[in-house]
Design a protein around this motif. Structure first.
Motif, PDB file in Angstrom:
ATOM      1  N   LEU A 194      41.778  82.699 -33.358  1.00 41.83           N
ATOM      2  CA  LEU A 194      40.872  83.681 -33.954  1.00 41.83           C
ATOM      3  C   LEU A 194      39.493  83.631 -33.295  1.00 41.83           C
ATOM      4  N   ALA A 195      39.027  82.417 -32.970  1.00 41.55           N
ATOM      5  CA  ALA A 195      37.723  82.309 -32.326  1.00 41.55           C
ATOM      6  C   ALA A 195      37.717  82.948 -30.945  1.00 41.55           C
ATOM      7  N   VAL A 196      38.825  82.799 -30.201  1.00 42.88           N
ATOM      8  CA  VAL A 196      38.912  83.429 -28.881  1.00 42.88           C
ATOM      9  C   VAL A 196      39.078  84.939 -29.016  1.00 42.88           C
ATOM     10  N   ARG A 197      39.892  85.389 -29.976  1.00 42.61           N
ATOM     11  CA  ARG A 197      40.124  86.822 -30.141  1.00 42.61           C
ATOM     12  C   ARG A 197      38.852  87.536 -30.558  1.00 42.61           C
ATOM     13  N   TYR A 198      38.097  86.933 -31.437  1.00 38.35           N
ATOM     14  CA  TYR A 198      36.868  87.562 -31.931  1.00 38.35           C
ATOM     15  C   TYR A 198      35.645  86.851 -31.367  1.00 38.35           C
ATOM     16  N   TRP A 199      35.655  86.674 -30.051  1.00 33.88           N
ATOM     17  CA  TRP A 199      34.545  86.003 -29.376  1.00 33.88           C
ATOM     18  C   TRP A 199      33.231  86.735 -29.576  1.00 33.88           C
ATOM     19  N   TRP A 200      33.290  88.044 -29.739  1.00 34.03           N
ATOM     20  CA  TRP A 200      32.063  88.824 -29.896  1.00 34.03           C
ATOM     21  C   TRP A 200      31.367  88.517 -31.221  1.00 34.03           C
ATOM     22  N   LEU A 201      32.092  87.834 -32.144  1.00 39.96           N
ATOM     23  CA  LEU A 201      31.468  87.352 -33.373  1.00 39.96           C
ATOM     24  C   LEU A 201      31.155  85.860 -33.300  1.00 39.96           C
ATOM     25  N   THR A 202      32.097  85.088 -32.782  1.00 42.96           N
ATOM     26  CA  THR A 202      31.927  83.635 -32.797  1.00 42.96           C
ATOM     27  C   THR A 202      30.854  83.162 -31.815  1.00 42.96           C
ATOM     28  N   VAL A 203      30.798  83.781 -30.614  1.00 44.51           N
ATOM     29  CA  VAL A 203      29.807  83.339 -29.625  1.00 44.51           C
ATOM     30  C   VAL A 203      28.378  83.607 -30.100  1.00 44.51           C
ATOM     31  N   PRO A 204      28.035  84.850 -30.534  1.00 44.00           N
ATOM     32  CA  PRO A 204      26.658  85.036 -31.042  1.00 44.00           C
ATOM     33  C   PRO A 204      26.346  84.181 -32.262  1.00 44.00           C
ATOM     34  N   THR A 205      27.348  84.014 -33.149  1.00 44.62           N
ATOM     35  CA  THR A 205      27.101  83.183 -34.333  1.00 44.62           C
ATOM     36  C   THR A 205      26.841  81.731 -33.946  1.00 44.62           C
ATOM     37  N   GLY A 206      27.652  81.200 -33.041  1.00 43.16           N
ATOM     38  CA  GLY A 206      27.443  79.821 -32.588  1.00 43.16           C
ATOM     39  C   GLY A 206      26.111  79.650 -31.875  1.00 43.16           C
ATOM     40  N   LEU A 207      25.750  80.630 -31.040  1.00 42.81           N
ATOM     41  CA  LEU A 207      24.479  80.553 -30.338  1.00 42.81           C
ATOM     42  C   LEU A 207      23.306  80.611 -31.307  1.00 42.81           C
ATOM     43  N   ALA A 208      23.410  81.475 -32.324  1.00 38.68           N
ATOM     44  CA  ALA A 208      22.342  81.578 -33.314  1.00 38.68           C
ATOM     45  C   ALA A 208      22.192  80.273 -34.099  1.00 38.68           C
ATOM     46  N   LEU A 209      23.311  79.679 -34.475  1.00 39.47           N
ATOM     47  CA  LEU A 209      23.234  78.402 -35.197  1.00 39.47           C
ATOM     48  C   LEU A 209      22.632  77.303 -34.329  1.00 39.47           C
ATOM     49  N   TRP A 210      23.001  77.287 -33.057  1.00 44.34           N
ATOM     50  CA  TRP A 210      22.454  76.270 -32.160  1.00 44.34           C
ATOM     51  C   TRP A 210      20.942  76.437 -31.984  1.00 44.34           C
ATOM     52  N   LEU A 211      20.483  77.688 -31.794  1.00 38.25           N
ATOM     53  CA  LEU A 211      19.055  77.933 -31.663  1.00 38.25           C
ATOM     54  C   LEU A 211      18.308  77.559 -32.935  1.00 38.25           C
ATOM     55  N   ARG A 212      18.926  77.866 -34.074  1.00 40.42           N
ATOM     56  CA  ARG A 212      18.265  77.553 -35.351  1.00 40.42           C
ATOM     57  C   ARG A 212      18.135  76.040 -35.552  1.00 40.42           C
ATOM     58  N   LEU A 213      19.169  75.304 -35.191  1.00 37.05           N
ATOM     59  CA  LEU A 213      19.132  73.856 -35.409  1.00 37.05           C
ATOM     60  C   LEU A 213      18.258  73.154 -34.384  1.00 37.05           C
ATOM     61  N   GLU A 214      18.271  73.642 -33.143  1.00 34.53           N
ATOM     62  CA  GLU A 214      17.544  72.957 -32.089  1.00 34.53           C
ATOM     63  C   GLU A 214      16.074  73.350 -32.018  1.00 34.53           C
ATOM     64  N   TYR A 215      15.767  74.634 -32.188  1.00 34.06           N
ATOM     65  CA  TYR A 215      14.406  75.117 -31.941  1.00 34.06           C
ATOM     66  C   TYR A 215      13.761  75.786 -33.154  1.00 34.06           C
ATOM     67  N   GLY A 216      14.497  75.934 -34.229  1.00 36.64           N
ATOM     68  CA  GLY A 216      13.899  76.500 -35.428  1.00 36.64           C
ATOM     69  C   GLY A 216      14.105  78.005 -35.547  1.00 36.64           C
ATOM     70  N   GLY A 217      13.748  78.519 -36.720  1.00 38.85           N
ATOM     71  CA  GLY A 217      13.973  79.931 -37.009  1.00 38.85           C
ATOM     72  C   GLY A 217      13.064  80.872 -36.252  1.00 38.85           C
TER      73      GLY A 217
END
Length: 476
Positions: free
Chosen positions: A46-69
């Motif tokens: 599912l993560a590979v099939r819906y990469w257009w959702l999982t990739v931006p979501t993962g990137l947003a979470l990483w930016l939020r945790l590493e560099y803040g909102g």
């Protein structure tokens, strides 16, 4: 050994068989491991099939945790600014490569895939074999301004006609306006198009007149996907059928308008036949090399004259070329006949009617290669009214009164493939379906509408170059 007397009808006692099924003892930890492994595989798919959702979501979470909102908000604003600038700078490419692909993915996830299996079952396109359910696979969804196109892999044993017959039910199941199915170059796939908004709901204004008409693609109107519809006149005859006020005049005048540049330059010569006393075609009389009305005997004579010209041209081109090329010295000859049934069925003079039928049969069977084309319109498509309808490679069905008439005009099975001419409402004159020889699916089109003022202006601007109105040849 003692004998056992068996009375007929009595049951023979049978000892029960002793069966013991093997029992497999599986440790609990192994079951838990198997369930976790299956879940991990499904999540990965599912993560590979819906990469257009999982990739931006993962990137947003990483930016939020590493560099803040704050940085996450800045990146989101930057992406929005880039999209806005792209839309303002080049909206066509933005819609094609940015907006509509995103809309297609969202609609595929929230509308189609969620209900796909249940809709396939209720519409009779899924099957069960050996206790397993088989469902056609949705491969791709594409969106545009007016609708969605679904590419589907059919089940073995299915053909595109099965989907064409179910397209209307599919549209209602997905809460959409209308649906049509067409075949593709892949024999195992079919494309189903659903309309969200009908581009043919509004009147089409007259289209621009080209200086040199493109006989391989005359622009006559708009297709249901919003693109211009182009009709190939080269090597073809055209039959237009429709009930009263269905818009036959829109088809005829759209075609004449697309030829107007060639009429003015002399590349095209139009002979017009109007058995209704000239009511339909008289406004464009300056465009016509011959304009005949009222007198059936005169119409028969002009048709026979066209046959003579066709035969002389065929004799001149024999051994030189197999296809006529229009020129000023040897122009394309287009015969426009309004209400053909008045010439082939309703005439009381049998001799004149037979002359007209004979001339039309020769023109339709021999005229295409030598540059003689017939454009005919009629209301009644019965066989006794038009016995040579199969000689028209291009057939246009406007609003018709009965479902059986669709098959008479467009061919057997055309209505099952989506040509619902009998369901076109009275409020949509000029809307019809075009069927071409060799093409399975008819195309839904709305032809442009020309007012009387537009037709008169067309006659003034594009009248034939070698004559004026006072020397126009008219046969009454």
């Amino acid at each position: 050994m003692p004998l056992i007397n068996i009375i007929p009808g009595d049951k023979i006692p049978v000892a029960p068989m002793n069966l013991r099924l093997p029992a497999w003892r599986v440790p609990g930890w192994l079951l838990v491991f198997w369930w976790l492994l299956r879940g991990l595989v499904r999540v990965t798919v599912l993560a590979v099939r819906y990469w257009w959702l999982t990739v931006p979501t993962g990137l947003a979470l990483w930016l939020r945790l590493e560099y803040g909102g704050l940085l996450l908000a800045s990146v989101a604003l930057a992406v929005a600014a880039v999209c806005l600038a792209w839309w303002r700078w080049h909206p066509v490419s933005w819609l094609r490569f940015g907006w509509y692909p995103m809309v297609a993915r969202v609609r595929a996830l929230l509308i189609y895939r969620v209900r796909w299996a249940s809709v396939m079952a209720t519409c009779g396109l899924a099957t069960v074999f050996g206790g397993d359910r088989y469902v056609p696979r949705l491969l791709r969804v594409r969106c545009d301004r007016f609708g969605d196109e679904l590419t589907v892999r059919m089940l073995p044993g299915q053909i595109p006609d099965d989907w064409a017959q179910a397209a209307e039910r599919l549209a209602y199941a997905f809460r959409l306006r209308d649906g049509h199915a067409r075949s593709t170059s892949r024999p195992d796939r079919v494309v189903v198009r659903f309309l969200r908004r009908d581009p043919l709901a509004t009147t089409i204004d007259p289209l621009p007149v080209p200086d040199v008409p493109d006989l391989d693609g005359l622009a006559l109107g708009v297709r249901e996907d919003g693109l211009p519809y182009r009709l190939r006149l080269a090597g073809s005859h055209v039959l237009v059928a429709g009930a009263t006020n269905a818009g036959k005049g829109s088809v005829l005048w759209s075609l004449i308008r697309s030829l107007a540049g060639g009429i003015r330059s002399g590349l095209v010569e139009v002979w017009a036949f109007d058995p209704k006393g000239g009511m339909e075609l008289a406004a464009g009389a300056p465009l016509f090399a011959r304009f005949v009305y009222d007198d059936p005997d005169g119409m028969a004579g002009v048709l026979e004259e066209a046959v003579k010209r066709m035969r002389l041209r065929a004799a001149r081109l024999r051994g030189v070329t197999r296809q006529h090329v229009p020129s000023v010295e040897d122009p394309l000859l287009v015969l426009v006949v309004d209400e053909l049934a008045a010439l082939t069925a309703y005439l009381t003079d049998r001799k004149v009617r037979d002359r007209i039928k004979e001339a039309l049969g020769l023109l339709l069977s021999q005229g295409r290669a030598v540059g003689v084309h017939v454009i005919a319109a009629l209301q009644d498509p019965r066989k006794d009214v038009l016995p040579f309808r199969d000689l028209f490679p291009t057939r246009i069905g406007l609003r018709l009164t009965e479902a059986e008439q669709v098959h008479m005009v467009l061919g057997d099975g055309a209505r099952d493939r989506g040509a619902l001419c009998d369901r076109i409402p009275d409020s949509l004159p000029g809307v019809g379906y075009v069927a071409l020889d060799g093409v399975r699916e008819p195309a839904r089109v709305r032809f442009s509408y020309l007012t009387d003022d537009d037709i008169r202006q067309l006659g003034r601007d594009y009248q034939r170059h070698d004559r004026n109105d006072d020397d126009q040849e008219v046969t009454e």
